[in-house]
Design a protein around this motif. Sequence first.
Motif, PDB file in Angstrom:
ATOM      1  N   ALA A 126      23.919  46.117 -21.120  1.00 10.17           N
ATOM      2  CA  ALA A 126      25.322  45.619 -21.742  1.00 10.17           C
ATOM      3  C   ALA A 126      26.065  45.409 -21.869  1.00 10.17           C
ATOM      4  N   GLY A 127      26.881  46.487 -21.655  1.00 10.49           N
ATOM      5  CA  GLY A 127      28.262  46.455 -21.141  1.00 10.49           C
ATOM      6  C   GLY A 127      28.647  46.276 -19.771  1.00 10.49           C
ATOM      7  N   LEU A 128      27.814  46.407 -18.291  1.00 10.99           N
ATOM      8  CA  LEU A 128      28.357  45.456 -17.796  1.00 10.99           C
ATOM      9  C   LEU A 128      27.906  44.028 -17.514  1.00 10.99           C
ATOM     10  N   ARG A 129      26.241  43.826 -19.032  1.00 11.20           N
ATOM     11  CA  ARG A 129      26.883  42.248 -18.891  1.00 11.20           C
ATOM     12  C   ARG A 129      27.256  41.789 -19.039  1.00 11.20           C
ATOM     13  N   SER A 130      28.498  41.809 -20.430  1.00  8.02           N
ATOM     14  CA  SER A 130      29.124  41.914 -21.386  1.00  8.02           C
ATOM     15  C   SER A 130      30.331  41.695 -19.713  1.00  8.02           C
ATOM     16  N   TRP A 131      31.042  42.570 -18.604  1.00  5.04           N
ATOM     17  CA  TRP A 131      32.675  42.346 -18.508  1.00  5.04           C
ATOM     18  C   TRP A 131      31.859  41.653 -16.972  1.00  5.04           C
ATOM     19  N   ALA A 132      30.313  41.522 -17.041  1.00  4.31           N
ATOM     20  CA  ALA A 132      30.330  40.059 -15.355  1.00  4.31           C
ATOM     21  C   ALA A 132      31.162  39.168 -16.219  1.00  4.31           C
ATOM     22  N   GLY A 133      30.942  38.650 -17.203  1.00  4.48           N
ATOM     23  CA  GLY A 133      30.971  37.574 -17.941  1.00  4.48           C
ATOM     24  C   GLY A 133      32.555  36.927 -17.783  1.00  4.48           C
ATOM     25  N   LEU A 134      33.337  38.509 -17.456  1.00  6.68           N
ATOM     26  CA  LEU A 134      35.159  38.073 -17.388  1.00  6.68           C
ATOM     27  C   LEU A 134      35.682  38.751 -16.692  1.00  6.68           C
ATOM     28  N   LEU A 143      27.934  43.479 -10.577  1.00  7.98           N
ATOM     29  CA  LEU A 143      28.100  43.731 -12.035  1.00  7.98           C
ATOM     30  C   LEU A 143      26.571  42.985 -12.742  1.00  7.98           C
ATOM     31  N   ALA A 144      26.136  42.357 -12.287  1.00  7.23           N
ATOM     32  CA  ALA A 144      25.117  41.690 -13.155  1.00  7.23           C
ATOM     33  C   ALA A 144      24.198  41.993 -12.409  1.00  7.23           C
ATOM     34  N   ALA A 145      23.575  41.963 -11.261  1.00  6.69           N
ATOM     35  CA  ALA A 145      22.862  42.298 -10.127  1.00  6.69           C
ATOM     36  C   ALA A 145      22.372  43.678 -10.986  1.00  6.69           C
ATOM     37  N   LEU A 146      23.486  45.022 -11.270  1.00  8.10           N
ATOM     38  CA  LEU A 146      23.200  46.522 -11.244  1.00  8.10           C
ATOM     39  C   LEU A 146      22.863  46.648 -12.877  1.00  8.10           C
ATOM     40  N   ALA A 147      23.143  45.543 -13.326  1.00  8.57           N
ATOM     41  CA  ALA A 147      22.620  45.359 -15.233  1.00  8.57           C
ATOM     42  C   ALA A 147      20.745  44.562 -14.923  1.00  8.57           C
ATOM     43  N   ASP A 148      20.866  43.986 -14.029  1.00 13.23           N
ATOM     44  CA  ASP A 148      19.608  43.799 -13.875  1.00 13.23           C
ATOM     45  C   ASP A 148      18.331  44.807 -13.577  1.00 13.23           C
ATOM     46  N   ARG A 149      19.489  46.258 -12.503  1.00 10.14           N
ATOM     47  CA  ARG A 149      18.451  46.431 -11.768  1.00 10.14           C
ATOM     48  C   ARG A 149      18.351  47.545 -12.759  1.00 10.14           C
ATOM     49  N   GLY A 163      23.655  42.853 -26.003  1.00 10.92           N
ATOM     50  CA  GLY A 163      23.726  42.361 -25.219  1.00 10.92           C
ATOM     51  C   GLY A 163      23.258  42.220 -23.575  1.00 10.92           C
ATOM     52  N   ALA A 164      22.323  43.522 -23.592  1.00 14.58           N
ATOM     53  CA  ALA A 164      20.963  44.376 -22.864  1.00 14.58           C
ATOM     54  C   ALA A 164      19.880  43.077 -22.415  1.00 14.58           C
ATOM     55  N   LEU A 165      19.390  42.640 -23.620  1.00 15.11           N
ATOM     56  CA  LEU A 165      18.312  41.605 -23.238  1.00 15.11           C
ATOM     57  C   LEU A 165      18.656  40.478 -24.242  1.00 15.11           C
ATOM     58  N   PRO A 166      17.704  39.042 -23.903  1.00 15.77           N
ATOM     59  CA  PRO A 166      18.059  38.098 -25.355  1.00 15.77           C
ATOM     60  C   PRO A 166      17.546  38.672 -26.355  1.00 15.77           C
ATOM     61  N   ALA A 167      18.302  38.187 -27.876  1.00 15.83           N
ATOM     62  CA  ALA A 167      17.394  37.937 -28.991  1.00 15.83           C
ATOM     63  C   ALA A 167      15.545  38.153 -28.750  1.00 15.83           C
TER      64      ALA A 167
END
Length: 309
Positions: free
Chosen positions: A135-143, A152-158, A193-197
């Motif tokens: 969740a933190g990685l996704r949040s920061w990847a957008g910024l 960062l988004a790829a690491l969150a996906d992994r 935000g780790a996954l969609p609602a």
Amino acid sequence: MTSATAAAACGEHALLDDAVRFVTARLHEDGPRLAPAYTMTGGPVPDQRTLGLPGYPGGYDRIGNRVRRQFQLDAFGEALLLLSAAHRLGRLDTDGRLAARLAADAIAHRRNEPDAGIWELGNRRWTHSRLICAAGLRSWAGLAPDGRAASLAALADRIVADASVTCLHPAGRWQRSPGDPRVDAALLPPLRGALPAGDPRTRATLRAYARELTAGHYAYRFRHDERPLEKAEGAFLLCGYVMALAEHQQGHREEALRWFERNRAACGAAGLFAEEYDIRQRQLRGNLPQAFVHALFLESAARLATPPS
């Protein structure tokens, strides 16, 4: 960091700025060795000891905290969520952006290590720790201002993919760890935000948690043993507000308000919340006052006043 997230939601920028400065300094000093807790001056928390005084009712006379000797992977994910919230509000400086990079790098290097988890238990590969980091990685990847968004988004996906292999229950919900199939209040990281609602794993976990670990709109952390929930520990008020936020995220406004109002009523005469609440004796239990309960109370009040995003 929970309090600072609430401050961001409520528009209390002075408190947010103080928290960001504190967390930034700790990441610059300790990097991948970030501790789960510090004193107000940034020093190590004193080790746990007893005072030789009687507790009431049935309480303990302990001060300090054994957390000083623990590694909690989730702290890096929470730090990224906090720094992301500050960045969105235009309140993150160069040091803060570097701190976010340090947190992301720590996740990349330590994500496979066992940790004590949010409840400060024995070292395992706790599911919550991995998902809150995602969740933190996704949040920061957008910024991310340094061109690292894709990595960062790829690491969150992994991280999520790895957790799905080892920590997804046959029923389609998240379980506590690879060796523990139980459900847990900590397994609601889609709030951050780790996954969609609408992800099936999100909804299945919320349904299982509500069915197995709640009673009368009070919520418990996890099942300790075969005893009734209320015999093992008090309802965890933090978790009640997490349920309010989770139901709000799902678009269930009336149910979210039920959760909010029931747990709001569990305060003491001074209007303060303890860590736990004994639903049978109608008494506060545990640490009083407890900052993280008040933080989630404030965040819930702010978020329930707006449509879910």
